[in-house]
Scaffold this motif. Structure first.
Motif, mmCIF file in Angstrom:
data_model
loop_
_atom_site.group_PDB
_atom_site.id
_atom_site.type_symbol
_atom_site.label_atom_id
_atom_site.label_comp_id
_atom_site.label_asym_id
_atom_site.label_seq_id
_atom_site.Cartn_x
_atom_site.Cartn_y
_atom_site.Cartn_z
ATOM 1 N N ASP A 30 0.822 -1.212 0.000
ATOM 2 C CA ASP A 30 0.000 0.000 0.000
ATOM 3 C C ASP A 30 0.856 1.263 0.000
ATOM 4 O OD1 ASP A 30 -2.187 -1.689 0.065
ATOM 5 O OD2 ASP A 30 -2.614 -1.369 2.191
ATOM 6 N N VAL A 33 2.550 1.625 -3.512
ATOM 7 C CA VAL A 33 1.563 2.015 -4.528
ATOM 8 C C VAL A 33 1.165 3.480 -4.337
ATOM 9 C CG1 VAL A 33 -0.789 1.625 -5.356
ATOM 10 C CG2 VAL A 33 0.714 -0.327 -4.923
ATOM 11 N N ALA A 34 0.992 3.909 -3.099
ATOM 12 C CA ALA A 34 0.645 5.314 -2.838
ATOM 13 C C ALA A 34 1.756 6.245 -3.327
ATOM 14 C CB ALA A 34 0.390 5.518 -1.345
ATOM 15 N N TRP A 36 3.868 5.637 -5.805
ATOM 16 C CA TRP A 36 3.805 5.632 -7.264
ATOM 17 C C TRP A 36 2.594 6.429 -7.754
ATOM 18 C CZ3 TRP A 36 7.926 2.268 -7.186
ATOM 19 C CH2 TRP A 36 8.664 2.197 -8.375
ATOM 20 N N ARG A 37 1.492 6.318 -7.036
ATOM 21 C CA ARG A 37 0.278 7.034 -7.444
ATOM 22 C C ARG A 37 0.507 8.550 -7.454
ATOM 23 N NH1 ARG A 37 -3.818 4.414 -8.430
ATOM 24 N NH2 ARG A 37 -3.586 2.709 -6.976
ATOM 25 N N ARG A 38 1.316 9.016 -6.492
ATOM 26 C CA ARG A 38 1.615 10.454 -6.446
ATOM 27 C C ARG A 38 2.669 10.846 -7.484
ATOM 28 N NH1 ARG A 38 0.733 9.077 -1.215
ATOM 29 N NH2 ARG A 38 2.907 8.716 -0.679
ATOM 30 N N PRO A 41 1.121 8.419 -11.581
ATOM 31 C CA PRO A 41 -0.190 7.787 -11.420
ATOM 32 C C PRO A 41 -0.555 6.797 -12.527
ATOM 33 C CG PRO A 41 -0.405 10.187 -11.642
ATOM 34 C CD PRO A 41 1.049 9.868 -11.635
ATOM 35 N N GLU A 42 -0.054 7.029 -13.727
ATOM 36 C CA GLU A 42 -0.385 6.132 -14.839
ATOM 37 C C GLU A 42 0.231 4.747 -14.663
ATOM 38 O OE1 GLU A 42 3.530 7.988 -15.848
ATOM 39 O OE2 GLU A 42 1.669 8.715 -14.966
ATOM 40 N N ARG A 43 1.230 4.607 -13.799
ATOM 41 C CA ARG A 43 1.899 3.319 -13.563
ATOM 42 C C ARG A 43 1.484 2.650 -12.252
ATOM 43 N NH1 ARG A 43 4.114 -0.151 -15.470
ATOM 44 N NH2 ARG A 43 5.895 -0.364 -14.115
ATOM 45 N N ALA A 44 0.678 3.315 -11.441
ATOM 46 C CA ALA A 44 0.371 2.812 -10.094
ATOM 47 C C ALA A 44 -0.300 1.441 -10.112
ATOM 48 C CB ALA A 44 -0.487 3.823 -9.339
ATOM 49 N N ASP A 45 -1.271 1.238 -11.006
ATOM 50 C CA ASP A 45 -1.955 -0.058 -11.046
ATOM 51 C C ASP A 45 -1.011 -1.174 -11.489
ATOM 52 O OD1 ASP A 45 -4.315 1.061 -10.145
ATOM 53 O OD2 ASP A 45 -5.111 1.389 -12.174
#
Length: 131
Positions: A30, A33-34, A36-38, A41-45
């Motif tokens: 978690d 991923v958080a 990477w999301r910041r 974001p296009e790679r977070a999933d």
């Protein structure tokens, strides 16, 4: 890449893989991923799926740790190369995920001797040679 960022990527890859092999793997996932999301974001999933895959590989493939750590070092290195400002947040995440210092158990001993008795006590190994 800056040597400091290279060292951070290496440390982060190893720490990440180590934590993904423990009970803290979901919390670790978690946090990464958080991050990477910041940052991307296009790679977070995709990163979330890769973390799940890494965890599965760690639990099913003995001896895969070094290869998986190297792969994560590359991924993290690319992120740091594209976004060097993420280094501060990554260091904070690693500090938060790292297990805290463990306290050594305390040892308390008590003995009473009388007469010609002898008492031998030790908190660890004890070797006695009597003649």
């Amino acid at each position: 890449m800056d040597p400091e960022l290279t060292a951070l990527a290496q440390s982060a890859g190893l720490t990440l893989v180590t934590l993904l092999a423990t009970d803290a793997w979901e919390h670790t996932r978690d946090g990464v991923v958080a991050l990477w999301r910041r940052a991307r974001p296009e790679r977070a999933d995709a990163v979330a799926a890769e973390l799940d895959s890494t965890h599965e590989d760690l639990t099913t493939t003995p001896g895969a740790e070094d290869e998986l750590a190297a792969a994560w070092q590359v991924r993290i290195g690319r992120l740091l190369l594209d976004r060097p400002e993420v280094a501060v947040e990554l260091r904070g995440l690693l500090d938060a995920l790292a297990p805290g210092p463990t306290t050594a158990p305390t040892l308390s001993q008590r003995a009473t001797a009388s007469g010609d008795s002898r008492i031998y006590q030790a908190g660890h190994d004890l070797h006695i040679t009597e003649r």
